[in-house]
Scaffold this motif. Sequence first.
Motif, PDB file in Angstrom:
ATOM      1  N   THR A 115      -3.414   0.702  -4.574  1.00  0.00           N
ATOM      2  CA  THR A 115      -2.719   1.616  -3.674  1.00  0.00           C
ATOM      3  C   THR A 115      -3.647   2.785  -3.363  1.00  0.00           C
ATOM      4  OG1 THR A 115      -1.755   2.966  -5.431  1.00  0.00           O
ATOM      5  CG2 THR A 115      -0.487   1.018  -4.728  1.00  0.00           C
ATOM      6  N   SER A 142       0.816  -1.214   0.000  1.00  0.00           N
ATOM      7  CA  SER A 142       0.000   0.000   0.000  1.00  0.00           C
ATOM      8  C   SER A 142       0.852   1.266   0.000  1.00  0.00           C
ATOM      9  CB  SER A 142      -0.952   0.006   1.190  1.00  0.00           C
ATOM     10  OG  SER A 142      -0.208  -0.004   2.391  1.00  0.00           O
ATOM     11  N   ASP A 143       2.072   1.173   0.500  1.00  0.00           N
ATOM     12  CA  ASP A 143       2.958   2.343   0.542  1.00  0.00           C
ATOM     13  C   ASP A 143       4.018   2.327  -0.560  1.00  0.00           C
ATOM     14  OD1 ASP A 143       4.378   0.227   1.550  1.00  0.00           O
ATOM     15  OD2 ASP A 143       5.056   1.261   3.356  1.00  0.00           O
TER      16      ASP A 143
END
Length: 185
Positions: A90, A30-31
């Motif tokens: 994301t 996600s980062d």
Amino acid sequence: MSTIESLDLKNLHVIVMQEFQSEDIQELNSDFFRNLSSTIGKLKNEEYDGIEKKAKNQIISTTTNLIELLVNKRLEKISNSIKIPYNILTDEEKFVIDSNDEMNERKDMIISGIINGKSKFLETTSTKHKTKPIAVRFVKEFDEIVGVDLEKYGPFKPEDIATIPNENAQALISNGIALKVRIEE
């Protein structure tokens, strides 16, 4: 060049290639994009001379190209897919597709207004859109104007920032007199 070690171009290249070789969108951390952004930002702030500076600039250029390819390919897959699991996107991709969802909702509202004879709704929507305030930065001098809301604005000098009705802002932007300013909340 310590930052280069944390920016693994080979790994980024593999991720891009996998995205292009698969019909399905691959799951990223996600980062993922924030980490890339942070690394590139650090690298850009590092000072080098000579060959090290050329190498740094080439790494930044290559990374930028790979990121653009990856983001564009992923957004293309998202646009063309009937259903992609929201949880594998994301946060940045979610931000982009949320605007697509809003556009589709607006389109449906307009179609509904047209086919259901809601001309007053269409008129109100149009007026709200024309008069909604937009922030612009002037790049050229410009005389006072009367906005579509019948209020007076200006005169303006280069670098002045003003909030004016959307319809007027778009005309100034398209004529190269002002640029849209995005004010983040």
